[in-house]
Design a protein around this motif. Structure first.
Motif, PDB file in Angstrom:
ATOM      1  N   UNK A 162       0.822  -1.214   0.000  1.00 53.31           N
ATOM      2  CA  UNK A 162       0.000   0.000   0.000  1.00 53.31           C
ATOM      3  C   UNK A 162       0.858   1.268   0.000  1.00 53.31           C
ATOM      4  N   UNK A 163       2.182   1.107   0.242  1.00 51.00           N
ATOM      5  CA  UNK A 163       3.114   2.237   0.325  1.00 51.00           C
ATOM      6  C   UNK A 163       2.643   3.255   1.366  1.00 51.00           C
ATOM      7  N   UNK A 164       2.401   2.735   2.564  1.00 53.17           N
ATOM      8  CA  UNK A 164       1.936   3.595   3.632  1.00 53.17           C
ATOM      9  C   UNK A 164       2.240   2.939   4.977  1.00 53.17           C
TER      10      UNK A 164
ATOM     11  N   UNK B 206      -6.417   5.378  20.574  1.00 52.70           N
ATOM     12  CA  UNK B 206      -7.611   6.065  20.072  1.00 52.70           C
ATOM     13  C   UNK B 206      -8.109   5.451  18.769  1.00 52.70           C
ATOM     14  N   UNK B 207      -7.552   4.313  18.376  1.00 49.01           N
ATOM     15  CA  UNK B 207      -7.991   3.665  17.156  1.00 49.01           C
ATOM     16  C   UNK B 207      -6.883   3.483  16.141  1.00 49.01           C
ATOM     17  N   UNK B 208      -7.261   3.075  14.932  1.00 45.02           N
ATOM     18  CA  UNK B 208      -6.305   2.782  13.861  1.00 45.02           C
ATOM     19  C   UNK B 208      -6.233   3.941  12.872  1.00 45.02           C
ATOM     20  N   UNK B 209      -5.022   4.171  12.367  1.00 47.96           N
ATOM     21  CA  UNK B 209      -4.790   5.219  11.388  1.00 47.96           C
ATOM     22  C   UNK B 209      -3.825   4.690  10.335  1.00 47.96           C
ATOM     23  N   UNK B 210      -3.833   5.318   9.172  1.00 52.39           N
ATOM     24  CA  UNK B 210      -2.812   5.065   8.160  1.00 52.39           C
ATOM     25  C   UNK B 210      -2.288   6.404   7.682  1.00 52.39           C
ATOM     26  N   UNK B 211      -1.046   6.388   7.184  1.00 55.54           N
ATOM     27  CA  UNK B 211      -0.440   7.634   6.715  1.00 55.54           C
ATOM     28  C   UNK B 211       0.608   7.325   5.663  1.00 55.54           C
ATOM     29  N   UNK B 212       0.734   8.227   4.692  1.00 59.63           N
ATOM     30  CA  UNK B 212       1.781   8.073   3.684  1.00 59.63           C
ATOM     31  C   UNK B 212       3.155   8.285   4.305  1.00 59.63           C
ATOM     32  N   UNK B 213       3.245   9.246   5.232  1.00 55.64           N
ATOM     33  CA  UNK B 213       4.495   9.566   5.907  1.00 55.64           C
ATOM     34  C   UNK B 213       4.250   9.641   7.408  1.00 55.64           C
TER      35      UNK B 213
END
Length: 521
Positions: A133-135, A142-149
């Protein structure tokens, strides 16, 4: 102050509604101290809104939120210990206290529009790179997150370090770390012990001595102290700073170069060492009469090997009848006190001024590469990052206040702003080229660390005869502080240069080449 509290409460009430509902962001910043807020502010000023700040506590401020102990104050001048892009003409004194610095950071977060981007009570539990996914995938309280950087801005002074003393868990009376001050604790009429005589300890001890029935300070090694040249700024001075900002900038420049001029002391250059040693020696001799007490307060290592502290009231505190300095060495902690080599000292409370987990950064145990290896595990030589900001094997990740980014002389805010410049330069390059993945090569990182080690070799931190948190003693390397002038940090680690990096498909190609080389071998 009341107006600011009302503003803060209003911001707290509205920030959840204003925050984007998505759990994905281009940039995820971990921490909201000087580093995390500084980067967030600069992103906002550039018109970037696709970022989040994950803060494990319920307020901004980092170490200046957490360290609320009596007497907490900065030992770098306030006009230098603040953002260059957000000067404050209203600093009350030369060395600002904790409440004033915390208020400065709160105000910055509100005024700059950063508050809606912050998720509070979101402690990072695990962050893993997802190559397909390149992330980054981030799990928090507080939960789940995704980020590019991802940008880690947790800092060196964020996780308290408890002393490795037998029996510490046995003590059945009030006990707490200086960074976790128990404000319900009243020292009046109590026998209080303080373990540690570092930067926090020398500020806490004079305050506790005013109320405690008996205060005992357990010292492992004596610190070097020099006078604290402090005073309040008059209303006239603050008016001039406000109406003529160039005067405040001139003061900032003067303070910067004054601190820069202190670095040769850390090189162990004889003339510079002699001068600062004389200042410290004269300070001790002026405040403590000759004899056993002065001898106990006299350091036995080269000045600068440990942090040089500033105080006008620490030494005189030991002249009080209700204060004792214990240097015989701690054997163990008991249920009711501390057993030393000279006998047991009974206590009603114990305060631990024992510093922070600075060398083995706790957050690095929560960051994993695509193979499940933590960043801490990847550091086989101790903390290591190219340009003190990026780590081989961990794409699209930047570290602020990480390896070799601390200072033995100067303002950490200068380092932080240098790293902000570096990260923004990298993000700009990614946008300009359309690249999605960036990673520093192992060869480039190794070469940079070799250059840092070479500069550290002749400093007092490694040759001064002391044991300090600047050095990772598992590997014998200076991993916490930058072993050179501040302006050289800005030159070498403040401007992004893409030549040593791989981008996008080059990573996979290089990985295939390594696999083929392994097969050929």
């Amino acid at each position: 102050m009341q107006n600011q509290e009302q503003t803060m409460n209003t911001a707290s009430a509205t920030r959840a509604a204003e925050r984007p509902s998505t759990t994905h962001a281009k940039v995820a910043i971990i921490g909201s101290g000087f580093a995390g807020l500084g980067l967030a502010i600069q992103l906002r000023r550039r018109g970037e809104h696709d970022f989040i700040v994950l803060e494990r506590a319920g307020d901004v401020g980092g170490t200046w939120r957490d360290n609320t102990y009596p007497g907490a104050a900065c030992d770098i001048q306030s006009h230098l210990y603040s953002y260059s892009f957000r000067p404050n003409p209203d600093w009350s004194r030369v060395y600002a206290t904790q409440p004033e610095i915390h208020a400065y950071l709160r105000e910055a977060a509100i005024d700059e529009g950063v508050m809606p981007h912050i998720t509070f009570d979101a402690e990072l539990l695990e962050s893993t790179w997802q190559p397909e996914e390149q992330r980054w995938a981030l799990e928090t309280t507080a939960g789940s997150f995704t980020a590019d950087f991802v940008v880690t801005a947790a800092g060196h002074l964020s996780d308290p370090k408890l002393p490795d003393i037998p029996g510490l868990e046995k003590f059945d009376r009030p006990m707490f770390h200086s960074a976790q001050w128990d404000h319900s604790f009243d020292p009046a009429g109590k026998r209080v012990g303080v373990i540690g005589s570092g930067a926090s300890g020398i500020q806490i001890v004079p305050e506790l001595a005013k109320a405690a029935e008996q205060l005992t300070v357990f010292q492992r090694s004596a610190p070097y102290l020099i006078p604290r040249v402090d005073h309040e700024y008059s209303d006239a001075q603050k008016t001039i700073f406000r109406r003529m900002p160039e005067t405040a900038q001139a003061l900032r420049d003067e303070l910067y170069w004054g601190n820069e001029a202190r670095f040769p002391q850390r090189r162990g250059i004889a003339d510079f060492i002699a001068k600062i040693e004389a200042t410290a020696r004269d300070h001790l001799q002026a405040q403590v009469p000759a004899g056993e007490l002065r001898d106990k307060l006299t350091p036995d290592y080269m000045i600068g090997c440990k942090r040089i502290l500033i105080s006008n009231d620490y030494y005189p505190t030991f002249l009080r009848d209700n204060v004792a300095l214990e240097t015989s060495g701690i054997v163990e902690v008991t249920e009711t006190g501390i057993l030393t080599n000279d006998g047991e000292v009974e206590l009603d409370a114990l305060v631990l001024c024992t510093g922070f987990e600075a060398a083995d950064l706790p957050i690095t145990h929560r960051i994993f590469d695509e193979h499940g290896r933590s960043m801490a595990e990847s550091w086989t030589r101790g903390g290591a990052a190219y340009a003190c900001s990026t780590v081989a094997g961990y794409p699209n990740l930047f570290i602020m206040n990480g390896p070799n980014s601390g200072l033995g002389a100067g303002s950490i805010i200068f380092i932080i702003e240098s790293q902000i410049r570096y990260i923004l330069g990298a993000l700009d390059h990614m946008t300009d080229t359309g690249a999605a993945v960036i990673e520093i090569t192992q060869d480039a990182q190794d070469a940079f660390i070799d250059s840092v080690d070479a500069r550290a070799a002749d400093t007092v931190w490694l040759n001064g005869g002391c044991h300090s948190w600047y050095v990772d003693h598992r590997y014998g390397r200076l991993t916490t502080v930058w072993p050179d002038f501040m302006h050289k940090f800005r030159r070498e680690a403040g401007t992004f240069r893409p030549d040593e990096y791989r981008f996008d498909g080059e990573l996979a190609m290089a990985e295939r080449e390594r696999e083929l080389e392994g097969v050929r071998a």
